[in-house]
Design an enzyme around this catalytic site. Structure first.
Site, PDB file in Angstrom:
ATOM      1  N   PHE A 109      -4.296  -6.137  -2.272  1.00 43.26           N
ATOM      2  CA  PHE A 109      -3.629  -4.650  -2.559  1.00 43.26           C
ATOM      3  C   PHE A 109      -2.397  -4.941  -2.020  1.00 43.26           C
ATOM      4  O   PHE A 109      -1.986  -4.871  -0.665  1.00 43.26           O
ATOM      5  CB  PHE A 109      -4.352  -3.493  -1.886  1.00 43.26           C
ATOM      6  N   GLY A 110      -1.199  -4.630  -2.583  1.00 41.59           N
ATOM      7  CA  GLY A 110      -0.018  -4.670  -2.177  1.00 41.59           C
ATOM      8  C   GLY A 110       0.769  -3.272  -2.469  1.00 41.59           C
ATOM      9  O   GLY A 110       0.445  -2.536  -3.559  1.00 41.59           O
TER      10      GLY A 110
ATOM     11  N   GLU B 232       1.408 -11.654   7.546  1.00 36.96           N
ATOM     12  CA  GLU B 232       1.143 -10.276   7.818  1.00 36.96           C
ATOM     13  C   GLU B 232       0.560 -10.277   9.226  1.00 36.96           C
ATOM     14  O   GLU B 232       0.659  -9.022   9.825  1.00 36.96           O
ATOM     15  CB  GLU B 232      -0.058  -9.674   7.021  1.00 36.96           C
TER      16      GLU B 232
END
Length: 181
Positions: free
Chosen positions: A7-8, A86
């Protein structure tokens, strides 16, 4: 290996850096996109932190973004790359969350959410304060303002409304045109 979906909601939308089989606009319930993480690597420094987006949990919230299906065979390399990108600090938590695809149905996605107990968490900053930080900060991946502008522009091109990001982009552009004091 099971298909991997990611999910972006911020820079992954415009710079996924992994092979994508398909990208679908999707909605995540219970979380909102927020400049609630101080960036000391990518968009700021330890001496002058910037701000990056994170998913912050909130009752009744929702976040529209993009669900990316990773190309078959690239799952392990994608996971390693995403973790390097991330999880550069421990401010993000890697979790699995279900999203609803705009094309119908739901998929479980890998998502990076803020750890509200982490020192880099800064939820609740006023938009004007966010704009001032974003207008000046720079990090290893460039100016903080570019991160904001790219995200806001790509959300708009996808038809995803985010009034706070639209306001921040306009305000940071104003601050960029202001004479130095």
């Amino acid at each position: 290996m099971e298909r991997l979906w990611v999910f972006g909601y911020g820079s992954l939308i415009w710079n996924p850096e992994f092979p994508v089989a398909q990208a679908v606009v999707a909605r995540l319930d219970g979380w909102h996109r927020s400049f609630c993480m101080r960036s000391i690597h990518h968009r700021g420094s330890e001496a002058d932190p910037g701000l990056v987006l994170a998913l912050d949990r909130a009752e009744g919230a929702r976040c529209d973004g993009v669900a990316f299906e990773v190309e078959a065979g690239a799952e392990a390399a994608t996971l390693a790359s995403l973790r390097e990108r991330e999880l550069i600090s421990s401010a993000y938590l890697e979790i699995r969350l279900p999203v609803t695809l705009a094309t119908g149905g739901t998929v479980e996605t890998l998502a990076y959410v803020i750890d509200p107990a982490h020192a880099q968490y800064c939820g609740g900053l006023a938009l004007e304060e966010q704009a001032a930080i974003i207008a000046r900060a720079k990090g290893g991946r460039g100016p903080n303002r570019d991160y904001l502008f790219n995200t806001a522009d790509h959300l708009e091109s996808l038809g995803i409304a985010d009034p706070d990001l639209r306001w921040l982009a306009a305000r940071v552009r104003e601050l960029g045109n202001a004479p130095a004091s």
